[in-house]
Write a protein that holds these residues in place. Structure first.
Motif, PDB file in Angstrom:
ATOM      1  N   LEU A 166     -51.069  17.589   2.365  1.00 11.63           N
ATOM      2  CA  LEU A 166     -52.203  16.482   1.863  1.00 11.63           C
ATOM      3  C   LEU A 166     -53.192  17.409   1.367  1.00 11.63           C
ATOM      4  O   LEU A 166     -53.658  17.109   0.124  1.00 11.63           O
ATOM      5  CB  LEU A 166     -52.598  15.626   2.775  1.00 11.63           C
ATOM      6  N   ALA A 167     -53.671  18.317   2.066  1.00 13.24           N
ATOM      7  CA  ALA A 167     -54.901  19.350   1.537  1.00 13.24           C
ATOM      8  C   ALA A 167     -54.598  20.063   0.439  1.00 13.24           C
ATOM      9  O   ALA A 167     -55.262  20.176  -0.482  1.00 13.24           O
ATOM     10  CB  ALA A 167     -55.346  20.009   2.734  1.00 13.24           C
TER      11      ALA A 167
ATOM     12  N   VAL B  71     -51.379  17.238   7.541  1.00  9.49           N
ATOM     13  CA  VAL B  71     -52.538  17.495   6.847  1.00  9.49           C
ATOM     14  C   VAL B  71     -52.407  18.508   5.622  1.00  9.49           C
ATOM     15  O   VAL B  71     -53.087  18.763   4.713  1.00  9.49           O
ATOM     16  CB  VAL B  71     -53.605  18.079   8.167  1.00  9.49           C
TER      17      VAL B  71
ATOM     18  N   GLU C 122     -51.049  19.820  19.569  1.00  8.16           N
ATOM     19  CA  GLU C 122     -51.990  19.953  18.794  1.00  8.16           C
ATOM     20  C   GLU C 122     -51.538  20.106  17.336  1.00  8.16           C
ATOM     21  O   GLU C 122     -52.219  19.840  16.085  1.00  8.16           O
ATOM     22  CB  GLU C 122     -53.119  20.723  18.866  1.00  8.16           C
TER      23      GLU C 122
ATOM     24  N   GLY D 184     -57.537  11.002  16.519  1.00  7.40           N
ATOM     25  CA  GLY D 184     -58.995  10.576  16.910  1.00  7.40           C
ATOM     26  C   GLY D 184     -59.387  10.642  18.279  1.00  7.40           C
ATOM     27  O   GLY D 184     -60.408  10.506  19.103  1.00  7.40           O
ATOM     28  N   GLY D 185     -58.143  11.220  18.949  1.00  2.82           N
ATOM     29  CA  GLY D 185     -58.318  11.563  20.500  1.00  2.82           C
ATOM     30  C   GLY D 185     -58.568  10.329  21.421  1.00  2.82           C
ATOM     31  O   GLY D 185     -59.090  10.140  22.796  1.00  2.82           O
TER      32      GLY D 185
ATOM     33  N   PRO E 120     -49.931  17.187  13.763  1.00  9.78           N
ATOM     34  CA  PRO E 120     -50.704  16.455  12.417  1.00  9.78           C
ATOM     35  C   PRO E 120     -50.514  17.694  11.235  1.00  9.78           C
ATOM     36  O   PRO E 120     -50.946  17.066  10.328  1.00  9.78           O
ATOM     37  CB  PRO E 120     -52.169  16.310  12.807  1.00  9.78           C
ATOM     38  N   LEU E 121     -50.422  18.865  11.511  1.00  7.75           N
ATOM     39  CA  LEU E 121     -50.155  19.616  10.254  1.00  7.75           C
ATOM     40  C   LEU E 121     -49.461  19.497   9.567  1.00  7.75           C
ATOM     41  O   LEU E 121     -49.513  19.714   8.147  1.00  7.75           O
ATOM     42  CB  LEU E 121     -50.168  21.195  11.054  1.00  7.75           C
TER      43      LEU E 121
ATOM     44  N   TYR F 202     -49.155  12.830  19.565  1.00  6.79           N
ATOM     45  CA  TYR F 202     -50.589  13.464  19.038  1.00  6.79           C
ATOM     46  C   TYR F 202     -51.489  12.013  19.126  1.00  6.79           C
ATOM     47  O   TYR F 202     -50.869  11.316  18.142  1.00  6.79           O
ATOM     48  CB  TYR F 202     -50.460  14.088  18.010  1.00  6.79           C
TER      49      TYR F 202
ATOM     50  N   PHE G 134     -54.417  18.137  -2.983  1.00  6.64           N
ATOM     51  CA  PHE G 134     -55.820  18.045  -3.485  1.00  6.64           C
ATOM     52  C   PHE G 134     -56.455  19.266  -3.798  1.00  6.64           C
ATOM     53  O   PHE G 134     -57.459  19.206  -4.662  1.00  6.64           O
ATOM     54  CB  PHE G 134     -56.757  17.181  -2.586  1.00  6.64           C
TER      55      PHE G 134
END
Lengths: 512, 144
Positions: A13-14, A10, A3, A62-63, A6-7, A59, A17
């Motif tokens: 990227l976060a 993410v 899980e 969207g599952g 993706p960190l 990973y 911004f």
């Protein structure tokens, strides 16, 4: 832990911004956030390497689950090789960002600098992790567009010119890569690495596949600045701010050039000996010509930039030798030795070339010149810079016990064992060239007589810059440990295994 | 730049609202018809660009405008990330998880979170393109 994969994309990227929004009102927000984020990601990648040796974490964004063994989700895959590259990206990113804390004072617009740095790291992490051809292209563009802006960060004449040249050549490379990706999609009706590789295996050797491969070699060769495609690199890497030069030269050309190339050619395409020979040839050419071009440079950063071409040539040549041996059905030990040498040289180059660019930045920060002829006797006034740069020079020149010696030794041994005596001789010759160019740098910058007497006033660099340089100087030495059993199994071997068992990638992903 | 003739200004007044509405339509129907956040955002910014071209850059305080659009760009991409992170916590530790009820196929309010992503991506694209456009106008004005 899958899980958490993706960190890597993410979080930077976060923060890229968040910085322009909050950094406007809160001083020090941009610096502390960038440092925290990169430190966290470095620890995360280290913890992956130390806990899951060789295990592949996938990973599904969207599952979406696989339907009848056809992967339909967009995959982010963290395996030995990705973990290795992600570690380099985030570790070097953290050290460069820490160095930039005081270096960037001489520029305005700190918010933009840190936001772009985070964006570039998000893009590179994405390239290293993605398991999808189109996402590879998207993340690659995120990383290079941020780097175009960072090269032009000083907005002076030569920086804008370098950035423009870089944009034009980078744009050509991106179009070729996009076209190649489109051709693969047209041929296989899928964008997933694993799915595409099973279908491409049925087309192995067909003219279409060869055409796609040639386009991708040119595209990623441009991004990695291999020799016929190297024109943008010396300008771009020498005019960027120094922490960014360290990132570009140490990480960017490897993450989006070499890494993407080897991931595609080992895990997606079936290895063919023609393409392997092409990669070996351009690697050997870069190694020799880059070394020869670097000899005559008097601008420190241009010297390092040309030397980057030469050292990345070593990496490409070693990987190419491994590919040739695999394609001809030769000994697995020789192939894995060559690939291990290439990857080991890749991480070494990231550290010592990053450090050398930080040293050049430190010299520029204090005496405001990059010309070797205007320096001299700096060892007396800047002990931290002088000692760390000595370590880095020894490592790049291949003097034992520094790490660069071991990686070059591995490459040369693999070349001899594989029967490539000419390439081995070239590697030794270029190593001699490298020693001579770094001796020149050491002599003119640190040990010659001072160019003028008003140098007596200069001090060594402030703490953040010295700290990053010392950490990387120590790394230059202790990375030699990577080759020894015990440490080797943690970091180097999982990465080599991914490339040696090249079809295991597809079976793992499809089996999920 | 003082803007163009009265005819152009009048026609612009008539057109921009239609262009804007069409862009909003494309964005909100992204999950039903071709198009979506990116295409719709690009159409929406066409309306703003027309106003700036027709009325001239004096009519607007462009620096303030640029700061606003660049802030709303960052905020809307953050909203997309926040939606993705909510998906992470609501269902099964998966980013971009579609956690809202998906409704009936073909209705405007359906497909769970997809329309929300479309709306924020539309805002992001419109704000980003507007920022670029204004930056170019400012550059041209200041280099005179």
């Amino acid at each position: 832990m899958s899980e958490l994969v993706p960190l890597f994309v993410v979080i930077p990227l976060a923060s890229a911004f968040l910085i322009p929004v909050i950094g406007r009102f809160v001083p020090w927000f941009q610096k502390s956030l960038t440092l925290l984020v990169l430190l966290f990601l470095t620890i995360l990648s280290l913890s992956y390497l130390f806990t899951n040796t060789g295990e592949t974490l996938a990973y599904k964004v969207g599952g979406w689950e696989n339907v009848e063994h056809v992967p339909i989700a967009i995959f982010l895959v963290l395996d030995g090789l990705s973990g290795f590259i992600v570690l380099i990206i985030n570790m070097l990113g953290f050290l460069s960002a820490f160095y930039a804390v005081s270096y960037i004072n001489k520029y305005t617009a700190e918010n933009n600098f840190y936001a772009l740095l985070c964006l570039m790291i998000a893009g590179m992490n994405g390239v290293a992790l993605t398991g999808d051809l189109f996402n590879l292209y998207v993340f690659l563009e995120i990383a290079v567009i941020a780097s175009y802006a960072l090269v032009a960060f000083g907005i002076e004449r030569n920086q804008l010119e370098a950035s423009f040249k870089y944009q034009v050549l980078g744009g050509i490379a991106s179009i070729l890569i996009l076209f190649g990706v489109g051709m693969i999609y047209w041929l296989t009706k899928t964008l997933n690495f694993a799915d595409a590789s099973t279908i491409l295996a049925q087309h192995a050797g067909s003219p279409t596949v060869t055409f796609i491969q040639v386009m991708l070699v040119v595209g990623f060769g441009l991004k990695a600045a291999m020799i016929p495609f190297h024109a943008w690199l010396p300008d771009a890497h020498s005019s960027a701010p120094s922490p960014i030069s360290a990132m570009l030269s140490g990480v960017l050309i490897k993450a989006i050039g070499i890494y993407a190339l080897i991931r595609l050619f080992f895990n997606v395409f079936t290895i063919s000996s023609e393409i392997a020979i092409v990669i070996t040839t351009i690697g050997a050419l870069s190694m020799v010509i880059g070394g020869l071009l670097a000899l005559r440079q008097w601008d420190v950063k241009r010297l390092f930039a040309f030397s980057s071409i030469s050292q990345v040539g070593y990496v490409a040549m070693a990987i190419g030798i491994g590919m040739i041996v695999i394609a001809r059905g030769g000994s697995q030990t020789v192939a894995s030795l060559a690939i291990a040498g290439g990857l080991f040289h890749l991480i070494n180059h990231a550290v010592f070339k990053g450090l050398l660019f930080l040293n050049a930045g430190a010299i520029e920060y204090r005496i405001n010149t990059r010309n070797l002829k205007e320096m001299g006797n700096l060892a007396q006034f800047m002990p931290w810079t002088a000692s760390t740069s000595f370590g880095a020079s020894m490592s790049v020149a291949g003097i034992p016990p520094f790490a660069g010696f071991f990686s070059k030794l591995l490459i040369i041994i693999a070349a001899i064992k594989g029967g490539f005596f000419f390439l081995a001789a070239l590697a030794v010759l270029v190593s001699v060239l490298t020693i001579s160019m770094y001796m020149k740098y050491q002599r003119y910058a640190f040990f010659n007589k001072a160019h003028s007497e008003d140098r007596m006033k200069i001090k060594d660099v402030p703490f953040p810059m010295a700290f990053s340089m010392v950490i990387m100087g120590v790394l230059c030495l202790i990375m030699s440990l990577l080759i020894f059993p015990g440490v080797r199994e943690i970091i180097l071997d999982p990465a080599v295994d991914v490339l040696m068992k090249s079809s295991a990638y597809a079976t793992t992903i499809i089996g999920m | 730049m003082n803007g163009m003739s009265r005819i152009v200004k009048k026609v612009t007044q008539l057109l921009v609202s239609i262009i804007f509405m069409y862009g909003v339509y494309i964005v909100t129907h992204g999950h039903l018809t071709p198009g979506g956040g990116f295409a719709g955002g690009a159409i929406i910014v066409g309306a703003f660009a027309l106003i700036i071209l027709a009325y001239g850059s004096d009519a607007l305080k462009l620096h303030k405008e640029e700061a606003g659009s660049s802030a709303s760009e960052s905020l809307s991409i953050l909203m997309v990330l926040i939606l993705a992170v909510i998906g992470f916590f609501v269902g099964g530790m998966v980013f971009f998880n579609n956690y809202l009820p998906t409704g009936v196929v073909g209705e405007l309010i359906s497909a769970g979170t997809v329309p929300l992503y479309n709306i924020f991506i539309g805002m992001e694209v419109a704000a980003a393109l507007l920022t670029i456009f204004i930056a170019l106008v400012i550059f041209k004005e200041e280099s005179k």
